[in-house]
Design an enzyme around this catalytic site. Structure first.
Site, PDB file in Angstrom:
ATOM      1  N   ARG A   1      16.013  53.977 -66.645  1.00 30.13           N
ATOM      2  CA  ARG A   1      16.432  54.537 -65.364  1.00 30.13           C
ATOM      3  C   ARG A   1      17.661  53.801 -64.846  1.00 30.13           C
ATOM      4  O   ARG A   1      17.809  52.602 -65.022  1.00 30.13           O
ATOM      5  CB  ARG A   1      15.304  54.414 -64.333  1.00 30.13           C
ATOM      6  CG  ARG A   1      14.225  55.477 -64.492  1.00 30.13           C
ATOM      7  CD  ARG A   1      13.184  55.370 -63.403  1.00 30.13           C
ATOM      8  NE  ARG A   1      12.442  54.142 -63.475  1.00 30.13           N
ATOM      9  CZ  ARG A   1      12.645  53.080 -62.719  1.00 30.13           C
ATOM     10  NH1 ARG A   1      13.562  53.094 -61.772  1.00 30.13           N
ATOM     11  NH2 ARG A   1      11.939  51.999 -62.871  1.00 30.13           N
TER      12      ARG A   1
ATOM     13  N   ARG B   1       9.513  54.006 -75.609  1.00 29.73           N
ATOM     14  CA  ARG B   1       8.395  54.734 -74.983  1.00 29.73           C
ATOM     15  C   ARG B   1       7.678  55.644 -75.962  1.00 29.73           C
ATOM     16  O   ARG B   1       8.265  56.112 -76.931  1.00 29.73           O
ATOM     17  CB  ARG B   1       8.947  55.596 -73.843  1.00 29.73           C
ATOM     18  CG  ARG B   1       9.617  54.796 -72.728  1.00 29.73           C
ATOM     19  CD  ARG B   1       8.635  54.382 -71.678  1.00 29.73           C
ATOM     20  NE  ARG B   1       9.196  53.460 -70.690  1.00 29.73           N
ATOM     21  CZ  ARG B   1       8.607  53.198 -69.525  1.00 29.73           C
ATOM     22  NH1 ARG B   1       7.473  53.781 -69.196  1.00 29.73           N
ATOM     23  NH2 ARG B   1       9.130  52.329 -68.680  1.00 29.73           N
TER      24      ARG B   1
ATOM     25  N   HIS C   1       3.168  55.316 -56.518  1.00 28.49           N
ATOM     26  CA  HIS C   1       3.407  54.835 -57.876  1.00 28.49           C
ATOM     27  C   HIS C   1       2.161  54.071 -58.331  1.00 28.49           C
ATOM     28  O   HIS C   1       2.178  52.842 -58.409  1.00 28.49           O
ATOM     29  CB  HIS C   1       4.641  53.928 -57.839  1.00 28.49           C
ATOM     30  CG  HIS C   1       5.179  53.565 -59.187  1.00 28.49           C
ATOM     31  ND1 HIS C   1       5.912  52.420 -59.413  1.00 28.49           N
ATOM     32  CD2 HIS C   1       5.115  54.206 -60.381  1.00 28.49           C
ATOM     33  CE1 HIS C   1       6.274  52.373 -60.689  1.00 28.49           C
ATOM     34  NE2 HIS C   1       5.805  53.434 -61.289  1.00 28.49           N
TER      35      HIS C   1
ATOM     36  N   SER D   1       7.281  49.223 -62.492  1.00 26.82           N
ATOM     37  CA  SER D   1       7.394  49.755 -63.857  1.00 26.82           C
ATOM     38  C   SER D   1       7.286  48.626 -64.888  1.00 26.82           C
ATOM     39  O   SER D   1       7.837  47.548 -64.691  1.00 26.82           O
ATOM     40  CB  SER D   1       8.754  50.440 -64.034  1.00 26.82           C
ATOM     41  OG  SER D   1       8.861  51.533 -63.162  1.00 26.82           O
ATOM     42  N   ALA D   2       6.578  48.936 -65.974  1.00 23.34           N
ATOM     43  CA  ALA D   2       6.441  48.009 -67.098  1.00 23.34           C
ATOM     44  C   ALA D   2       5.763  46.695 -66.711  1.00 23.34           C
ATOM     45  O   ALA D   2       6.128  45.626 -67.169  1.00 23.34           O
ATOM     46  CB  ALA D   2       7.803  47.755 -67.773  1.00 23.34           C
ATOM     47  N   CYS D   3       4.742  46.767 -65.840  1.00 21.30           N
ATOM     48  CA  CYS D   3       3.921  45.600 -65.493  1.00 21.30           C
ATOM     49  C   CYS D   3       2.471  45.792 -65.934  1.00 21.30           C
ATOM     50  O   CYS D   3       1.562  45.158 -65.413  1.00 21.30           O
ATOM     51  CB  CYS D   3       3.954  45.327 -63.995  1.00 21.30           C
ATOM     52  SG  CYS D   3       5.466  44.532 -63.438  1.00 21.30           S
TER      53      CYS D   3
ATOM     54  N   ARG E   1       4.505  40.932 -60.913  1.00 22.86           N
ATOM     55  CA  ARG E   1       4.608  39.813 -61.839  1.00 22.86           C
ATOM     56  C   ARG E   1       5.095  38.614 -61.061  1.00 22.86           C
ATOM     57  O   ARG E   1       6.270  38.567 -60.683  1.00 22.86           O
ATOM     58  CB  ARG E   1       5.726  40.141 -62.827  1.00 22.86           C
ATOM     59  CG  ARG E   1       5.335  40.389 -64.199  1.00 22.86           C
ATOM     60  CD  ARG E   1       6.544  40.859 -64.991  1.00 22.86           C
ATOM     61  NE  ARG E   1       6.095  41.872 -65.917  1.00 22.86           N
ATOM     62  CZ  ARG E   1       5.572  41.589 -67.109  1.00 22.86           C
ATOM     63  NH1 ARG E   1       5.507  40.355 -67.542  1.00 22.86           N
ATOM     64  NH2 ARG E   1       5.128  42.550 -67.873  1.00 22.86           N
TER      65      ARG E   1
ATOM     66  N   THR F   1      -0.302  51.050 -67.641  1.00 19.80           N
ATOM     67  CA  THR F   1      -0.980  51.830 -68.683  1.00 19.80           C
ATOM     68  C   THR F   1      -2.136  51.012 -69.282  1.00 19.80           C
ATOM     69  O   THR F   1      -3.208  51.547 -69.551  1.00 19.80           O
ATOM     70  CB  THR F   1       0.021  52.266 -69.763  1.00 19.80           C
ATOM     71  OG1 THR F   1       1.113  52.930 -69.110  1.00 19.80           O
ATOM     72  CG2 THR F   1      -0.605  53.224 -70.763  1.00 19.80           C
ATOM     73  N   ASN F   2      -1.925  49.702 -69.444  1.00 24.90           N
ATOM     74  CA  ASN F   2      -2.997  48.863 -69.986  1.00 24.90           C
ATOM     75  C   ASN F   2      -4.198  48.815 -69.047  1.00 24.90           C
ATOM     76  O   ASN F   2      -5.345  48.915 -69.480  1.00 24.90           O
ATOM     77  CB  ASN F   2      -2.491  47.435 -70.236  1.00 24.90           C
ATOM     78  CG  ASN F   2      -1.442  47.393 -71.338  1.00 24.90           C
ATOM     79  OD1 ASN F   2      -1.401  48.279 -72.183  1.00 24.90           O
ATOM     80  ND2 ASN F   2      -0.589  46.387 -71.311  1.00 24.90           N
TER      81      ASN F   2
ATOM     82  N   TYR G   1      17.354  60.379 -70.611  1.00 27.02           N
ATOM     83  CA  TYR G   1      16.231  59.457 -70.818  1.00 27.02           C
ATOM     84  C   TYR G   1      15.207  59.463 -69.690  1.00 27.02           C
ATOM     85  O   TYR G   1      15.573  59.373 -68.507  1.00 27.02           O
ATOM     86  CB  TYR G   1      16.750  58.025 -70.994  1.00 27.02           C
ATOM     87  CG  TYR G   1      15.757  57.157 -71.742  1.00 27.02           C
ATOM     88  CD1 TYR G   1      15.772  57.120 -73.126  1.00 27.02           C
ATOM     89  CD2 TYR G   1      14.806  56.412 -71.070  1.00 27.02           C
ATOM     90  CE1 TYR G   1      14.844  56.342 -73.824  1.00 27.02           C
ATOM     91  CE2 TYR G   1      13.880  55.630 -71.760  1.00 27.02           C
ATOM     92  CZ  TYR G   1      13.915  55.599 -73.148  1.00 27.02           C
ATOM     93  OH  TYR G   1      13.001  54.836 -73.835  1.00 27.02           O
TER      94      TYR G   1
ATOM     95  N   ASP H   1       0.326  56.325 -63.926  1.00 24.48           N
ATOM     96  CA  ASP H   1       1.622  56.057 -63.290  1.00 24.48           C
ATOM     97  C   ASP H   1       1.733  56.554 -61.849  1.00 24.48           C
ATOM     98  O   ASP H   1       2.332  55.886 -61.029  1.00 24.48           O
ATOM     99  CB  ASP H   1       2.744  56.685 -64.136  1.00 24.48           C
ATOM    100  CG  ASP H   1       4.124  56.131 -63.788  1.00 24.48           C
ATOM    101  OD1 ASP H   1       4.229  54.936 -63.463  1.00 24.48           O
ATOM    102  OD2 ASP H   1       5.100  56.898 -63.835  1.00 24.48           O
TER     103      ASP H   1
ATOM    104  N   LYS I   1       9.504  60.680 -61.757  1.00 26.38           N
ATOM    105  CA  LYS I   1       9.883  59.855 -60.598  1.00 26.38           C
ATOM    106  C   LYS I   1      10.630  60.683 -59.542  1.00 26.38           C
ATOM    107  O   LYS I   1      10.465  60.459 -58.346  1.00 26.38           O
ATOM    108  CB  LYS I   1      10.753  58.680 -61.037  1.00 26.38           C
ATOM    109  CG  LYS I   1      10.196  57.877 -62.182  1.00 26.38           C
ATOM    110  CD  LYS I   1       8.894  57.204 -61.862  1.00 26.38           C
ATOM    111  CE  LYS I   1       8.535  56.236 -62.998  1.00 26.38           C
ATOM    112  NZ  LYS I   1       7.251  55.602 -62.811  1.00 26.38           N
TER     113      LYS I   1
HETATM  114  O1  SAT Z   1      11.055  56.185 -64.841  1.00 30.14           O
HETATM  115  S1  SAT Z   1      10.516  56.215 -66.183  1.00 30.14           S
HETATM  116  O2  SAT Z   1       9.688  57.387 -66.300  1.00 30.14           O
HETATM  117  O3  SAT Z   1      11.623  56.256 -67.162  1.00 30.14           O
HETATM  118  C1  SAT Z   1       9.584  54.860 -66.518  1.00 30.14           C
HETATM  119  C2  SAT Z   1       9.318  53.923 -65.403  1.00 30.14           C
HETATM  120  O4  SAT Z   1      10.239  53.360 -64.839  1.00 30.14           O
HETATM  121  O5  SAT Z   1       8.132  53.709 -65.083  1.00 30.14           O
HETATM  122 MN    MN Z   2       6.205  53.988 -63.411  1.00 29.99          MN
END
Ligand code: SAT
Ligand code: MN
Length: 594
Positions: free
Chosen positions: A69, A376, A236, A258-260, A407, A263-264, A207, A283, A216
């Site tokens: 993004r 991804r 979110h 994002s990325a923290c 984090r 999903t896990n 992307y 998400d 988003k």
């Molecule tokens: O915004 S994306 O869907 O590319 C991924 C993210 O930031 O969580």
């Molecule tokens: Mn996200």
């Protein structure tokens, strides 16, 4: 097909503007998907993965300059600048439209314009919303097929109603006879939202969140505006169901940047016997009050667009199992057998030879990662082995607890609980986190990311805080979810993570679960309720009690520093900052000093 005049007229107008060679209305069938993936293979965008290892799955590399993004190219265009707030880039709508009309003029030449009618949320649910995305990217169509419910069934429920207008172009028109790139895009990017007319114009990127406009752009930035107008929440957040060994089930929602590890957490495999975690979403959560006065949540998406690196059978087996077929992989590495690989997938054994996300030969001695850190997988949610049976329930699921987290190597303890709703809103507003690869820019810098919504709140964040406070004022407080703050990422003095995380996070969820049943397992501290020293279940786990002590310690001096920092951060919102949040800082400081 449709008789929706607004839609037909808009498609005609945009066709005239973007000048595609042809227009194609997506029906959403598997046959259509098959045809599109064939064309993507012919164009060199997709590589078909080994059918006997990963059926119906595709490998894709993006342009190395289009991998995440682009927050600095993302705009909220409201008539009044103040309404976009200091949290958003702003340009006046008229000025931005003029600029975009130039950019989009002829931008789809030589390409097909795809019309994608899609529903965010189960088709026909009261909580769901409909959008239509026009795009010149087949890659986007294929991803939207997984991430949303799309095609003719959506047109059928749309009827003659209005919808969110989403226009997307990769900004790479083709001249007569010009060969297409494997990943067409434009160095100049615009991700633009017009909340007042509920439209999105995205230019130059193919992307993720820049291009899959349901995610988003719609489900957070536009929907946060709708939610504020209509008295609900677009957040979110992941949503999970937790079942205790006694068979009691509760749902929780959790916001992390994002990325923290959302999903896990959404697919967690508990290390405590008898506990079960099931996934509703990983998400985004849309939450509305039900007739019984409780908050009900749906997952507006129908797939996962998850970060691949770090995902393994150890860290998240359910994600690995979800993606064993019908999946698109973007910017991971390719194995000689026609399968995928990424850093952290097989820790004990690195493959000898790969092709990296840059398309180059790669061995364990090579410089740089084989997969991009924001690589991804796009995979259908139904394939998750622990998908919750209620995940498509049009009513949504009742939420018992809301978690915030980020984090933070220092200061913030493993878990604490809000004193009340207003204090919980304060806790959401002070979320801060080290930045990750999900957005372009420096990784690892601590930034304020209130409610993990900083890049996604489609209006002035001061007003957003006020909206959260007003949700508390409208509700019967006994029915509101309890609010918690968690931090899986605290480190010891030598820089090692103190808490193992992943499946062991069930131990923290168990405490939260019990607290929503008013179990007496907390002590009041200046920052909120913390677990009593023996309240986190560490049975069948090697976790020294000194570590538990350290991870639950709060240092008043460090917190007073944070409070100063919060005041400074708050000051950017000026008059729009709710007075009650400033009062919360005053009270926090008082408690820390007494
Ligand atoms: O915004 S994306 O869907 O590319 C991924 C993210 O930031 O969580
Ligand atoms: Mn996200």
């Amino acid at each position: 097909m449709t008789t929706n005049i607004k839609l037909i007229n808009w498609v005609n107008e945009m066709t005239e503007l973007c000048k595609p060679d042809s227009v194609y209305w997506c029906n959403g069938t598997d046959k259509e998907y098959e045809q599109l993936t064939k064309e993507l293979i012919d164009n060199g965008t997709f590589i078909k993965l080994n059918e006997s290892i990963r059926p119906n799955s595709f490998y894709c590399r993006s342009d190395p300059n289009d991998v995440a993004r682009v927050e600095d190219r993302t705009f909220i265009c409201t008539e009044n600048k103040e309404n976009a707030g200091p949290n958003n880039n702003w340009v006046a709508p008229k000025e931005m439209k003029e600029l975009l009309l130039k950019k989009f003029n002829g931008s789809m030449k030589g390409r097909t314009m795809y019309v994608i009618p899609y529903s965010m949320g189960p088709i026909g649910s009261d909580i769901s919303q409909i959008g239509v995305e026009l795009t010149d990217s087949r890659y986007v169509v294929c991803n939207m097929k997984i991430m949303t419910r799309m095609g003719q069934p959506v047109l059928d429920v749309l009827g003659n109603k209005n919808f969110v207008h989403c226009l997307h172009s990769v900004g790479a028109p083709l001249n007569e006879g010009q060969k297409d790139s494997y990943w067409p895009c434009n160095p100049e990017k615009y991700i633009v939202h017009f909340p007042e007319e509920k439209s999105i114009w995205s230019y130059g990127s193919g992307y993720g969140g820049n291009a899959l406009l349901g995610k988003k752009c719609f489900a957070l930035r536009i929907a946060s505006n709708m939610a504020r107008e209509e008295g609900w929440l677009a957040e979110h957040m992941l949503i999970v169901g937790i079942t205790s060994p006694e068979g009691e089930k509760k749902y929780i929602a959790a916001a992390f940047p994002s990325a923290c590890g959302k999903t896990n957490l959404a697919m967690l495999t508990p290390t405590l016997p008898g506990w079960k975690v099931e996934t509703i979403g990983d998400d985004i959560a849309w939450m509305k009050f039900g007739e019984d006065g409780r908050l009900y949540a749906i997952n507006p998406e129908s797939g996962f667009f998850g970060v691949a690196p770090g995902t393994s059978m150890d860290t998240n087996p359910n994600a690995i199992l979800s993606m064993n077929k019908n999946t698109i992989f973007t910017n991971v590495a390719l194995t000689p057998h026609g399968d995928v690989w990424w850093e952290g997938m097989t820790d004990h054994q690195k493959p000898e030879k790969l092709i990296s996300w840059l398309g180059q030969d790669w061995t364990p001695d090579s410089k740089g990662n084989a997969a991009h850190p924001n690589a991804r997988f796009t995979t259908p949610a139904v394939q998750c082995p622990v998908i919750d049976s209620a995940w498509e329930d049009p009513k949504g699921v009742p939420i018992s607890a809301i978690l915030f987290g980020g984090r933070r190597a220092k200061v913030v303890p493993l878990v604490y609980e809000a004193l009340n709703w207003q204090h919980g809103v304060f806790m959401g507003s002070i979320v801060s986190s080290e930045t990750t690869a999900a957005a372009t820019g420096k990784v690892g810098k601590v930034r304020h990311d209130p409610f993990a919504m900083l890049p996604f709140c489609g209006y002035n964040m001061g007003d957003y805080f006020a909206h959260w406070l007003s949700i508390g004022d409208q509700a019967d407080t006994s029915k509101l979810p309890k609010i918690f703050y968690v931090n899986w990422f605290r480190k010891d003095k030598s820089g090692k993570f103190l808490w193992p995380g992943y499946g062991d996070n069930i131990r923290v969820l168990k405490w939260i679960f019990e607290r929503t049943n008013n179990v007496d397992s907390a002590i009041k501290t200046p920052i909120g309720y913390l677990p009593k020293s023996d309240a986190i279940d560490v049975s069948n786990m090697d976790f020294p009690s000194e570590n538990m002590k350290e991870i639950l310690t709060i240092d008043n001096e460090l917190w007073l520093d944070d409070a100063k920092d919060i005041r400074e951060f708050y000051s950017i919102f000026g008059e729009r900052l709710p007075k009650n949040l400033l009062k919360e800082v005053d009270m926090l400081e008082e408690r820390l000093k007494s």
